[in-house]
Design an enzyme around this catalytic site. Structure first.
Site, mmCIF file in Angstrom:
data_model
loop_
_atom_site.group_PDB
_atom_site.id
_atom_site.type_symbol
_atom_site.label_atom_id
_atom_site.label_comp_id
_atom_site.label_asym_id
_atom_site.label_seq_id
_atom_site.Cartn_x
_atom_site.Cartn_y
_atom_site.Cartn_z
ATOM 1 N N GLY A 1 -73.776 9.371 34.853
ATOM 2 C CA GLY A 1 -73.753 7.956 34.487
ATOM 3 C C GLY A 1 -75.002 7.254 34.960
ATOM 4 O O GLY A 1 -75.830 7.825 35.686
ATOM 5 N N LYS B 1 -111.632 13.556 33.767
ATOM 6 C CA LYS B 1 -111.516 14.140 35.103
ATOM 7 C C LYS B 1 -111.997 15.584 35.085
ATOM 8 O O LYS B 1 -112.788 16.001 35.944
ATOM 9 C CB LYS B 1 -110.067 14.076 35.592
ATOM 10 C CG LYS B 1 -109.825 14.780 36.929
ATOM 11 C CD LYS B 1 -108.365 14.732 37.327
ATOM 12 C CE LYS B 1 -108.136 15.505 38.633
ATOM 13 N NZ LYS B 1 -106.719 15.462 39.064
ATOM 14 N N THR C 1 -98.233 9.228 24.736
ATOM 15 C CA THR C 1 -97.619 7.921 24.955
ATOM 16 C C THR C 1 -98.563 6.782 24.597
ATOM 17 O O THR C 1 -98.158 5.631 24.569
ATOM 18 C CB THR C 1 -97.209 7.762 26.430
ATOM 19 O OG1 THR C 1 -98.379 7.875 27.253
ATOM 20 C CG2 THR C 1 -96.189 8.813 26.824
ATOM 21 N N LYS D 1 -77.868 12.927 33.001
ATOM 22 C CA LYS D 1 -77.324 12.439 31.734
ATOM 23 C C LYS D 1 -76.317 13.391 31.089
ATOM 24 O O LYS D 1 -76.234 13.487 29.866
ATOM 25 C CB LYS D 1 -78.451 12.144 30.744
ATOM 26 C CG LYS D 1 -79.461 11.142 31.263
ATOM 27 C CD LYS D 1 -80.565 10.877 30.255
ATOM 28 C CE LYS D 1 -81.592 9.921 30.816
ATOM 29 N NZ LYS D 1 -82.692 9.679 29.866
ATOM 30 N N LEU D 2 -75.539 14.086 31.889
ATOM 31 C CA LEU D 2 -74.514 14.958 31.322
ATOM 32 C C LEU D 2 -73.553 14.168 30.446
ATOM 33 O O LEU D 2 -73.104 14.650 29.390
ATOM 34 C CB LEU D 2 -73.743 15.664 32.445
ATOM 35 C CG LEU D 2 -72.678 16.660 31.978
ATOM 36 C CD1 LEU D 2 -73.332 17.931 31.441
ATOM 37 C CD2 LEU D 2 -71.719 17.008 33.108
ATOM 38 N N ASP D 3 -73.232 12.948 30.856
ATOM 39 C CA ASP D 3 -72.246 12.141 30.136
ATOM 40 C C ASP D 3 -72.699 11.762 28.727
ATOM 41 O O ASP D 3 -71.863 11.431 27.873
ATOM 42 C CB ASP D 3 -71.929 10.872 30.926
ATOM 43 C CG ASP D 3 -73.182 10.055 31.235
ATOM 44 O OD1 ASP D 3 -74.125 10.626 31.831
ATOM 45 O OD2 ASP D 3 -73.222 8.872 30.877
ATOM 46 N N ASN E 1 -94.570 15.998 34.343
ATOM 47 C CA ASN E 1 -95.532 16.866 33.657
ATOM 48 C C ASN E 1 -96.254 17.752 34.674
ATOM 49 O O ASN E 1 -97.481 17.772 34.759
ATOM 50 C CB ASN E 1 -96.554 16.048 32.870
ATOM 51 C CG ASN E 1 -95.877 15.170 31.833
ATOM 52 O OD1 ASN E 1 -94.954 15.607 31.175
ATOM 53 N ND2 ASN E 1 -96.337 13.948 31.696
#
EC number: 6.3.4.4
Length: 341
Positions: free
Chosen positions: A332, A104, A93, A246-248, A185
Site C-alpha cells: 500500500g 562526464k 526522462t 506495490k504488490l497490492d 539505475n
C-alpha cells in the site's frame, strides 16, 4: 503533523534528486559523487520539503564536491538527441541526465568543485555550449549567458552544502555510523566510498511495472515484472535482499505475466543473458511465465502468511528465479504498509 505520521507518498514529488532519507529527521544525507546534480532542482525540492513541514531539511543535506553538474544545457540537448535517434530513441526522462553522463565520460563536464572557480566554470560552460551549437545549429534553444548568470546567484547558496565526500564517508565509517545507500539505475560504481568489507546488506527495490525496451513497452498493455533485468542487476551488484513494492496494485489481475527470458530475433533461441547489443535488445522477443492472480485485496496486509496463496507463490517465484530472498513487500501507499518477511 509529526514526520512519523506522514505518508511517504506525501513527499514523493520532492525526491527526484534528494535522498529519501530526509524523511527521517535524525538522518544526515549526502548526495554522492556518482550523481549528476541539477542545481535548480536541488533548491526547489528542498524548498518544497521545508514548506511541507519536514524539519531542518537545509541542515541535513550535503553534496559531494565531485558530482557532475546537470546543466540546463544538457536538458536542452536531451530532446534533440532523442529526435536524432528517431525510432531508436532511448526513451529518456528529458531531464538532461543522459547528455550529462556523456560529457562526464568525455571529461568535458563540470564538477561541483569547479562551480566555485568562476572563470574556469564559465569558460568550460561556454566551450560546451559552443560544441553543441555547432552540432545542432538553430535547433538548440539555449542561452549560455543566462545560465552563467544563474550560477552567479547559486554559487554563494551552494557553498554551505558542499563537502569532500571521500573524507566524509571515511570519517563516518571510522565512527561506525549506520549507512544506508540509495541509488537508481545502478551502475558498477556510484562513487559511494563505502568499504565493501563493511556492507552488511545490499538491497534491490523492484516495483510492478511494464518491461521496457528503448522506452517502448515490449507488449502493449501487459503488466509484468522483468526478472531478466533484475537478475542481471543482481549479478552486477550482489544483492542480499529484495524489496518488492506495490504488490497490492496486482490485486485485480486474472493472470500475472513475468518476463523470464529474451529470444534472439533471428534464431528464435533464448539468449543466455541480458544482451549487450542494443540492436538485439531492441528487437528481442520476451518469454513470459504466467501465474494465476489472487483476485483479493492485499492492501495493508502485514504478514506474509496472511497473503493469498497465489501472491505467496508469486513472491517465492521471484526469489527462486533471481536467487535472492525478498525481505520486504509493499502492500500500500502508507509507509507502514509493509511486510517484513
Amino acid at each position: 503533523m509529526a514526520p512519523s505520521e506522514v505518508m511517504e507518498n506525501t513527499y514523493s514529488p520532492s525526491f527526484h534528486l534528494l535522498p529519501s532519507g530526509l524523511i527521517n529527521p535524525n538522518c544526515l544525507n549526502l548526495i554522492g559523487s556518482g550523481v549528476v546534480f541539477h542545481v535548480p532542482s536541488f533548491f526547489s525540492e528542498l524548498k518544497e520539503l521545508d514548506e511541507k513541514g519536514l524539519p531542518r531539511v537545509y541542515d541535513r543535506i550535503l553534496v559531494s564536491d565531485r558530482v557532475h553538474i546537470n546543466l540546463d544545457l544538457h536538458i536542452a540537448v536531451d530532446g534533440l538527441e532523442e529526435a536524432e535517434l528517431g525510432e531508436q530513441k532511448i526513451g529518456t526522462t528529458g531531464r538532461g541526465i543522459g547528455p550529462c553522463y556523456s560529457t562526464k565520460a568525455a571529461r568535458t563536464g563540470i564538477r561541483l568543485a569547479e562551480v566555485f572557480k568562476a572563470e574556469l566554470f564559465e569558460s568550460k560552460l561556454r566551450r560546451l555550449a559552443s560544441g553543441f551549437a555547432k552540432r545542432y545549429g538553430d535547433l538548440l534553444r539555449y542561452d549560455v549567458e543566462d545560465e552563467i548568470a544563474r550560477f552567479r546567484e547559486y554559487r554563494p547558496k551552494l557553498a554551505g552544502f558542499v563537502v569532500d565526500a571521500v573524507s566524509f564517508m571515511r570519517s563516518a565509517q571510522e565512527k561506525n555510523m549506520n549507512i544506508l545507500v540509495e541509488g537508481a539505475n545502478i551502475r558498477h560504481e556510484l562513487g559511494w566510498a563505502v568499504s565493501k568489507r563493511k556492507i552488511l546488506e545490499k538491497m534491490a527495490q523492484n516495483s510492478r511495472n511494464s518491461a521496457k525496451n528503448g522506452g517502448r513497452p515490449l507488449v502493449d498493455g501487459v503488466v509484468v515484472v522483468d526478472l531478466v533485468v533484475l537478475r542481471y542487476s543482481t549479478a552486477i551488484n550482489y544483492y542480499t535482499a529484495l524489496n518488492l513494492t506495490k504488490l497490492d496494485v496486482l490485486d485485480t489481475f486474472e493472470t500475472i505475466k513475468v518476463a523470464v527470458a529474451y529470444k534472439d530475433p533471428e534464431s528464435g533461441e533464448e539468449l543466455a543473458s541480458y544482451p549487450t547489443d542494443p540492436d538485439i535488445l531492441d528487437r528481442a522477443h520476451v518469454v513470459y511465465h504466467e501465474m494465476p492472480g489472487w483476485k483479493r485485496p492485499t492492501t495493508n496486509v502485514k504478514t506474509f502468511d496472511d497473503l493469498p496463496k497465489q501472491a505467496q507463490d508469486y513472491v517465492e517465484f521471484i526469489e527462486s528465479f533471481v536467487g535472492v530472498k525478498v525481505k520486504w513487500i509493499g502492500t500500500g501507499p502508507d509507509r507502514e504498509s509493509m511486510i517484513e518477511k
